[in-house]
Design an enzyme around this catalytic site. Structure first.
Site, PDB file in Angstrom:
ATOM      1  N   THR A 179       0.847  -1.166   0.000  1.00 26.11           N
ATOM      2  CA  THR A 179       0.000   0.000   0.000  1.00 26.11           C
ATOM      3  C   THR A 179       0.889   1.224   0.000  1.00 26.11           C
ATOM      4  O   THR A 179       1.691   1.417   0.908  1.00 26.11           O
ATOM      5  CB  THR A 179      -0.848   0.032   1.280  1.00 26.11           C
ATOM      6  OG1 THR A 179      -1.500  -1.207   1.399  1.00 26.11           O
ATOM      7  CG2 THR A 179      -1.869   1.158   1.188  1.00 26.11           C
ATOM      8  N   GLU A 259      13.774  -2.810  -0.607  1.00 25.71           N
ATOM      9  CA  GLU A 259      14.765  -3.680   0.022  1.00 25.71           C
ATOM     10  C   GLU A 259      15.123  -4.904  -0.798  1.00 25.71           C
ATOM     11  O   GLU A 259      16.255  -5.349  -0.812  1.00 25.71           O
ATOM     12  CB  GLU A 259      14.229  -4.182   1.362  1.00 25.71           C
ATOM     13  CG  GLU A 259      14.547  -3.268   2.488  1.00 25.71           C
ATOM     14  CD  GLU A 259      14.038  -3.825   3.793  1.00 25.71           C
ATOM     15  OE1 GLU A 259      13.879  -5.045   3.899  1.00 25.71           O
ATOM     16  OE2 GLU A 259      13.805  -3.025   4.697  1.00 25.71           O
TER      17      GLU A 259
END
Lengths: 387, 387
Positions: A179, A259
């Site tokens: 989100t 990441e």
């Protein structure tokens, strides 16, 4: 440097206990006016969370008093009960702030399909209201983080007014919880129609052009609040420029904090017959697992890039396949649809940023879309945990 | 059990030295008639290899004498010289067979952007012609393998006639070389128009519904040759049924041999307003990295599935998001757009095959698309080697 940098805003971020980690998980950003102008853009997914359904109504009249945000649960696919949870949350915030619940935008992020723990969330909202401060923007930015490694904030300063903002999420880091939420604030004097217009313009060339993995969230929300506290009314062009700058800064931070990724990839398409044509070609490339995996392997694989360019229908993007040039990090390894400079001249290992330039030689329009590479960490983060 | 199983065909597979591995790399499949009927379907990519450009012309008159195939190089993005290489290859085969080069389909698979080593290929074509045999189909199937671990062949037998076939490639195993090639043969009596029609029908519900990673190849080719050697003229329905069966068998083998994959995923969409609507929803799910990574992690993540369903525009597939049911391996974990049965009841670890059933409750149409999961091996195979 964040949502509370412009005048007329307070914010907070506290720990309500929604996250097992004990990290902050509830944030409030409040507009103290004098104006309470608001606008928002939402995901175009047909499956949306209760907070999106609620907030679409809130912003429809152009008035927003506050934005309530939580991490630790997306409140999506939770049925009528989930909607009631959002409604109750807005009411709790409205009570604490002395405003109408109908003017409180709600954003939630986290796992889909599970109810929020209201016994923790409601007291947390009260605590967040008590913690509101004119320097609380950074706390708010921390409280909306999920797998983000750093809070993401911005501040674009103009002559006597500014645009502040925060964002969370996305990249490829853990798109199950991808989100993308952002709250933008300004102390400029802006009317509701203008707020809506400049927000759409700004997001269409920034957040809309970060395509981490082609997976559209059920909860993406970008909210703009204008307090008018500076007393200065910039032109539409000035406001658009500043807001676009703030949104672009936050968008780039989202890509950089992916990441699971080892490279940020800018796909710039030029020589297109229209911006839409350029965008279609850029998106075809940014959505290719083969291109993204090649970049992870530091392989400037122009064949995979050209094969993706070729998937765009001619009615969407007119061009001749044998006229297309492809450069990677400045080296034109494909010219007129065939091998050109030696691909070993391209060094992808040196920098995190990779620049792919595709010249269609068909027109004057161009567009850039950002993505990340496809890595083992991406697969790991999205398969090893049940999110 | 392969292209030479129907009467009227010879085939061969030999080693020309195109591959560093020394594995077989040149194949021929020849139609000895009495009829020399041929048809083909090709990739819709706008960037296509010289063999596709050449072969489109070959099949345009409905006459095909032979199919020449090589692995070890795709001959894509090689300019006019690459086209001349294909032309010379067809001429070499035509000379050896005593036919016209204009009736020789050529298929190449392997790396994009590099010329084929013609000094090896041309002698190899001669050797392949000399090796032709009525039981050579299996050799041919071996010679077109790239990262395939097993040759893929089929034989569908009817009363006095049959359909045979071979295929290579695809799945997610190494889609850089995912050129999907297939040669289908039949000894039925078939006129060119019928051959074209049934081939399109058969491929549209088989090869077109295997969506390994959404990346469209520049070289995909499926060729049908009909010899009429059985003297039997089946009805269009009979022929379509048998050809579809053969193509479905080969398609399923492609999915099953996806080395980078640990699961084969069948996404079956039902309750759609049209087949196109069902297909659009199924493809949205099969192209989701998030869904595919979740399956790799044995996670029946219905939220990710529903989020993908919601990305399909309403004009493409009308349905209400809060009416959608999702079952995985027979367990309805999402009903009416919300959590239903316990997801821990779903065991994805037991079988390679995973069945995702999505009921849109909007109509009567349905469709199935196959894909694979997104695994570490996929990333490894597509990043560790410069292909």
């Amino acid at each position: 440097m964040t949502t509370t940098s412009p005048a007329g805003f307070r914010a907070s971020g506290i720990t309500a206990g929604l996250k097992a980690s004990g990290s902050p998980d509830v944030a409030l950003v409040v507009n103290d006016g004098p104006h309470k102008v608001g606008a928002a853009v939402f995901t175009t997914n047909r499956v949306v969370g209760a907070p999106v359904m609620w907030s679409r109504q809130v912003v429809s009249d152009g008035v927003v008093e506050a934005v309530l945000l939580n991490s630790g649960g997306a409140n999506v696919c939770t049925g009528p009960e989930g909607f009631a949870d959002t409604h109750h949350s807005a009411e709790r915030a409205a009570d604490a702030l002395g405003v109408s619940a109908a003017d409180v935008v709600v954003c939630s992020t986290g796992l889909i399909g599970e109810r929020l723990p209201m016994d923790k969330l409601l007291p947390g909202i009260g605590a967040a209201a008590e913690a509101l401060a004119t320097d609380g923007g950074t706390d708010a930015a921390r409280a909306i983080m999920t797998t983000d490694t750093v809070p993401k904030t911005t501040h674009v300063v103009r002559d006597g007014w500014s645009v502040g903002g925060m964002a969370k999420g996305a990249g490829m880091l853990a798109p199950a919880m991808a989100t993308m939420l952002s709250v933008l604030t300004t102390d400029a004097v802006v009317d509701p129609a203008l707020a809506r217009r400049v927000l759409h313009t700004a997001t269409s060339v920034t957040f809309d052009r970060v395509d981490s993995d082609g997976c559209m969230s059920t909860s993406d929300t970008v909210v703009l609040m204008a307090s008018g506290a500076s007393g200065i009314q910039p032109s539409e062009a000035e406001l658009t420029e500043a807001l676009t700058g703030a949104a672009a800064d936050l968008s780039r931070q989202l890509v950089s904090d992916a990441e699971g990724a080892s490279h940020d990839i800018a796909v710039h398409v030029t020589g297109a017959t229209s911006t839409d044509a350029a965008l279609a070609v850029a998106r075809a490339v940014t959505r290719s697992n083969l291109v993204k995996a090649a970049v992870f392997g530091n392989d400037p694989n122009w064949g995979r890039i050209l094969a993706q360019v070729g998937t765009v229908p001619v009615e969407v993007a007119p061009f001749e396949a044998d006229q297309v040039d492809v450069s990677v990090n400045g080296v034109m390894i494909c010219r007129s649809g065939a091998a050109h400079e030696d691909r070993t001249l391209v060094d992808l290992a040196a920098d995190r940023e990779v620049r792919i330039l595709i010249d269609l030689h068909a027109g004057e329009a161009s567009a850039t879309v950002w993505t990340n590479d496809l890595t083992h960490d991406y697969v790991h983060e999205n398969s090893a945990y049940s999110t």
